[in-house]
Design a protein around this motif. Structure first.
Motif, mmCIF file in Angstrom:
data_model
loop_
_atom_site.group_PDB
_atom_site.id
_atom_site.type_symbol
_atom_site.label_atom_id
_atom_site.label_comp_id
_atom_site.label_asym_id
_atom_site.label_seq_id
_atom_site.Cartn_x
_atom_site.Cartn_y
_atom_site.Cartn_z
ATOM 1 N N HIS A 158 6.323 -0.224 -25.516
ATOM 2 C CA HIS A 158 6.646 0.612 -26.678
ATOM 3 C C HIS A 158 7.024 2.025 -26.253
ATOM 4 O O HIS A 158 7.837 2.691 -26.911
ATOM 5 N N THR A 159 6.430 2.478 -25.150
ATOM 6 C CA THR A 159 6.795 3.760 -24.560
ATOM 7 C C THR A 159 7.463 3.498 -23.215
ATOM 8 O O THR A 159 6.961 2.690 -22.423
ATOM 9 N N SER A 160 8.559 4.154 -22.960
ATOM 10 C CA SER A 160 9.312 3.924 -21.722
ATOM 11 C C SER A 160 8.506 4.333 -20.492
ATOM 12 O O SER A 160 7.659 5.234 -20.557
ATOM 13 N N ALA A 161 8.753 3.654 -19.392
ATOM 14 C CA ALA A 161 8.050 3.938 -18.141
ATOM 15 C C ALA A 161 8.992 3.723 -16.970
ATOM 16 O O ALA A 161 9.937 2.940 -17.043
ATOM 17 N N LYS A 162 8.726 4.418 -15.867
ATOM 18 C CA LYS A 162 9.489 4.246 -14.634
ATOM 19 C C LYS A 162 8.879 3.124 -13.804
ATOM 20 O O LYS A 162 7.724 2.738 -14.009
ATOM 21 N N LEU A 163 9.647 2.624 -12.831
ATOM 22 C CA LEU A 163 9.209 1.520 -11.980
ATOM 23 C C LEU A 163 8.761 2.046 -10.624
ATOM 24 O O LEU A 163 9.512 2.752 -9.943
ATOM 25 N N LEU A 164 7.546 1.710 -10.237
ATOM 26 C CA LEU A 164 7.003 2.124 -8.939
ATOM 27 C C LEU A 164 6.681 0.898 -8.095
ATOM 28 O O LEU A 164 5.951 0.007 -8.526
ATOM 29 N N LEU A 165 7.211 0.874 -6.899
ATOM 30 C CA LEU A 165 6.901 -0.153 -5.913
ATOM 31 C C LEU A 165 5.761 0.380 -5.048
ATOM 32 O O LEU A 165 5.904 1.417 -4.398
ATOM 33 N N LEU A 166 4.624 -0.303 -5.045
ATOM 34 C CA LEU A 166 3.456 0.134 -4.278
ATOM 35 C C LEU A 166 3.260 -0.791 -3.084
ATOM 36 O O LEU A 166 3.071 -2.000 -3.246
ATOM 37 N N LEU A 167 3.307 -0.218 -1.881
ATOM 38 C CA LEU A 167 3.219 -1.001 -0.652
ATOM 39 C C LEU A 167 1.893 -0.706 0.042
ATOM 40 O O LEU A 167 1.569 0.448 0.319
ATOM 41 N N THR A 168 1.150 -1.752 0.347
ATOM 42 C CA THR A 168 -0.221 -1.614 0.816
ATOM 43 C C THR A 168 -0.336 -1.560 2.331
ATOM 44 O O THR A 168 0.610 -1.828 3.063
ATOM 45 N N GLY A 169 -1.548 -1.268 2.760
ATOM 46 C CA GLY A 169 -1.912 -1.428 4.158
ATOM 47 C C GLY A 169 -2.248 -2.881 4.434
ATOM 48 O O GLY A 169 -1.970 -3.777 3.626
ATOM 49 N N GLY A 170 -2.897 -3.115 5.571
ATOM 50 C CA GLY A 170 -3.142 -4.484 6.020
ATOM 51 C C GLY A 170 -4.077 -5.297 5.145
ATOM 52 O O GLY A 170 -4.112 -6.517 5.266
ATOM 53 N N THR A 171 -4.839 -4.649 4.250
ATOM 54 C CA THR A 171 -5.767 -5.406 3.398
ATOM 55 C C THR A 171 -5.041 -6.212 2.332
ATOM 56 O O THR A 171 -5.601 -7.160 1.789
ATOM 57 N N GLY A 172 -3.825 -5.833 2.015
ATOM 58 C CA GLY A 172 -2.949 -6.703 1.245
ATOM 59 C C GLY A 172 -3.144 -6.788 -0.247
ATOM 60 O O GLY A 172 -3.861 -6.001 -0.871
ATOM 61 N N TYR B 188 0.924 3.068 1.614
ATOM 62 C CA TYR B 188 -0.250 3.469 2.386
ATOM 63 C C TYR B 188 -0.274 2.697 3.714
ATOM 64 O O TYR B 188 0.016 1.500 3.742
ATOM 65 N N CYS B 189 -0.628 3.382 4.788
ATOM 66 C CA CYS B 189 -0.752 2.765 6.112
ATOM 67 C C CYS B 189 0.536 2.032 6.486
ATOM 68 O O CYS B 189 1.593 2.635 6.551
ATOM 69 N N ILE B 190 0.478 0.717 6.669
ATOM 70 C CA ILE B 190 1.681 -0.037 7.023
ATOM 71 C C ILE B 190 2.745 0.124 5.940
ATOM 72 O O ILE B 190 3.936 0.275 6.226
ATOM 73 N N GLY B 191 2.321 0.089 4.698
ATOM 74 C CA GLY B 191 3.264 0.247 3.597
ATOM 75 C C GLY B 191 4.005 1.565 3.644
ATOM 76 O O GLY B 191 5.145 1.664 3.169
ATOM 77 N N GLY B 192 3.384 2.597 4.231
ATOM 78 C CA GLY B 192 4.043 3.885 4.345
ATOM 79 C C GLY B 192 5.311 3.812 5.172
ATOM 80 O O GLY B 192 6.326 4.437 4.849
ATOM 81 N N ARG B 193 5.267 3.046 6.252
ATOM 82 C CA ARG B 193 6.464 2.917 7.093
ATOM 83 C C ARG B 193 7.606 2.264 6.313
ATOM 84 O O ARG B 193 8.777 2.664 6.437
ATOM 85 N N TYR B 194 7.276 1.281 5.485
ATOM 86 C CA TYR B 194 8.341 0.578 4.770
ATOM 87 C C TYR B 194 8.922 1.418 3.638
ATOM 88 O O TYR B 194 10.070 1.205 3.237
ATOM 89 N N VAL B 195 8.164 2.393 3.140
ATOM 90 C CA VAL B 195 8.759 3.355 2.213
ATOM 91 C C VAL B 195 9.837 4.158 2.943
ATOM 92 O O VAL B 195 10.925 4.394 2.408
ATOM 93 N N LEU B 196 9.543 4.568 4.176
ATOM 94 C CA LEU B 196 10.546 5.282 4.967
ATOM 95 C C LEU B 196 11.794 4.435 5.184
ATOM 96 O O LEU B 196 12.928 4.919 5.054
ATOM 97 N N LEU B 197 11.607 3.164 5.509
ATOM 98 C CA LEU B 197 12.753 2.295 5.761
ATOM 99 C C LEU B 197 13.591 2.095 4.498
ATOM 100 O O LEU B 197 14.824 2.023 4.564
ATOM 101 N N LEU B 198 12.928 2.014 3.350
ATOM 102 C CA LEU B 198 13.659 1.855 2.092
ATOM 103 C C LEU B 198 14.359 3.139 1.672
ATOM 104 O O LEU B 198 15.288 3.112 0.858
ATOM 105 N N ALA B 199 13.921 4.255 2.229
ATOM 106 C CA ALA B 199 14.496 5.552 1.870
ATOM 107 C C ALA B 199 15.688 5.930 2.752
ATOM 108 O O ALA B 199 16.288 6.983 2.562
ATOM 109 N N ALA C 167 0.703 6.959 7.218
ATOM 110 C CA ALA C 167 1.515 5.807 7.627
ATOM 111 C C ALA C 167 1.107 5.331 9.024
ATOM 112 O O ALA C 167 0.566 6.092 9.832
ATOM 113 N N THR C 168 1.362 4.069 9.307
ATOM 114 C CA THR C 168 1.101 3.503 10.629
ATOM 115 C C THR C 168 2.356 2.808 11.141
ATOM 116 O O THR C 168 3.255 2.457 10.375
ATOM 117 N N LEU C 169 2.399 2.612 12.458
ATOM 118 C CA LEU C 169 3.494 1.918 13.135
ATOM 119 C C LEU C 169 4.827 2.654 12.995
ATOM 120 O O LEU C 169 5.895 2.069 13.155
#
Length: 385
Positions: A84-98, A217-228, A299-301
């Protein structure tokens, strides 16, 4: 004990005998010290905070749901008043705990509730989270180890030291095997499928934000960089020999003349090229970035190369003297972003462990405060872009 007697006894007997601790204290140059060991050892790929969850905050539980999106398992959390109220889309990428980590799910819920995002958190590891301490040997089973802090104090017992080192070696091996199963070549295709899926399933949120946002976060942080990043793919012309199934033709040894790429493929110069040259030049194009803005925490790796090609605004939550994300790499990234006019923000948090920004309970008030501040930093950046 006499020297001759020592020589005839097994190490196990020495360990069990009631001998003053001083006799087993190594000389200063050999003292077991975590800081000196880490300085001499290679940079670790992951640490305990990358692979293990902190206790879940009391009284909190996840409120989203796990669904299939373009054949990938994802955790989805939405604002209470969406759609009912508009929202933006956020992709959240995790560390190794998944994906199935309750703390990660609560993290997604916080971005949805406090930030007003539709949050999609994909299973980057296809149901195979990183091995943690319990996989090799529980910290409670390790003698001389403070399970609550994760620190290992020097011990006088040979057997105790041996057990600790054996557990560390076993865990390191398991993590190396796990990393070999979850490489960039495996994870990026998963992310591309999820990006396709959200553009279809949550087209309204993607349109409202004029793109997709990402936090990692952690591993997911690196993939944010790659997507950017923006990447340029070099053209590759298929030879006639390849098209004929590997048959070598008499003139195949002659180097092909390089094709001259037009400055504008939509111009009249396009018609002057042969079909093969035109196809090759069409392949010489850029891809990415795939997100509009990104936020990453410890970020890691990450390598210095991962910053090359960054095009979108980035905020970074970093840990002071972080062995998993060394200052050298972080500073190289800052330097690249500054020289290439990439909007960015970097905050370095002292006195906190790697992984502190992920939802989890800490007794230390300083870490608790830093955790809240880091979340506000990431949320404010994403909301402002």
């Amino acid at each position: 004990m006499a020297d001759a007697e020592v020589a005839t006894k097994s190490p196990e007997s020495d360990a069990l005998e009631d001998i003053p601790v001083a006799e087993f204290t190594p000389p200063p140059s050999k003292t077991i010290d975590s800081s000196s060991t880490s300085a001499a050892a290679p940079t670790p790929a992951l640490c305990d905070n990358c692979t293990s969850d902190r206790p879940t905050p009391a009284g909190q539980k996840s409120t989203g749901e796990i669904i299939k999106l373009n054949d990938v398992d994802v955790y989805v959390s939405k604002p209470a008043d969406y759609p009912h109220t508009s929202a933006k889309l956020l992709l959240l990428l995790t560390g190794g705990t998944g994906l199935h980590s309750v703390n990660n799910q609560i993290q997604a819920d916080r971005f949805a509730q406090d930030g007003g995002f539709v949050v999609v958190m994909p299973d980057l590891f296809e149901g195979d989270p990183a091995p943690n301490s319990a996989t090799a040997l529980s910290p409670d089973e390790l003698p001389g180890t403070g399970a609550s802090t994760g620190s290992t104090a020097p011990t006088s017992s040979f057997l105790e030291i041996f057990k600790i080192k054996a557990a560390e070696t076993a865990k390191s091996f398991l993590i190396d095997m796990w990393l070999a199963r979850h490489t960039e070549d495996k994870i990026m295709p998963i992310l591309k499928k999820v990006l396709e899926g959200v553009r279809d399933e949550f087209a309204d949120a993607v349109a409202y934000g004029d793109g997709i946002y990402a936090a990692g976060y952690c591993i997911g942080g690196r993939y944010v960089l790659l997507l950017a990043r923006e990447e340029t793919h070099a053209p590759r012309k298929t030879s006639i020999s390849e098209r004929l199934g590997g048959i070598t033709l008499p003139w195949a040894h002659k180097p092909a003349a390089p094709a001259v790429a037009p400055t504008d493929l939509s111009s009249s110069g396009e018609s002057a090229q042969s079909g093969d040259d035109l196809e090759a030049n069409r392949q010489n194009k850029t891809s990415g970035p795939w997100i509009k803005a990104g936020a990453i925490a410890h970020a890691t790796l990450v390598s210095k190369e991962d910053f090359k090609g960054l095009k979108v605004p980035i905020t970074m939550v970093s840990v002071e003297n972080d062995p998993v994300f060394p200052d050298e790499v972080r500073m190289a990234g800052e330097d690249y972003m500054s020289k290439n006019n990439v909007e960015h923000e970097v905050q370095v948090y002292p006195g906190v462990p790697h992984g502190f920004a992920v939802v989890g309970e800490y007794e230390d008030a300083h870490i608790k405060e830093a955790q809240a501040t880091a979340f506000e930093q990431m949320l404010k950046w994403l909301a402002g872009h």
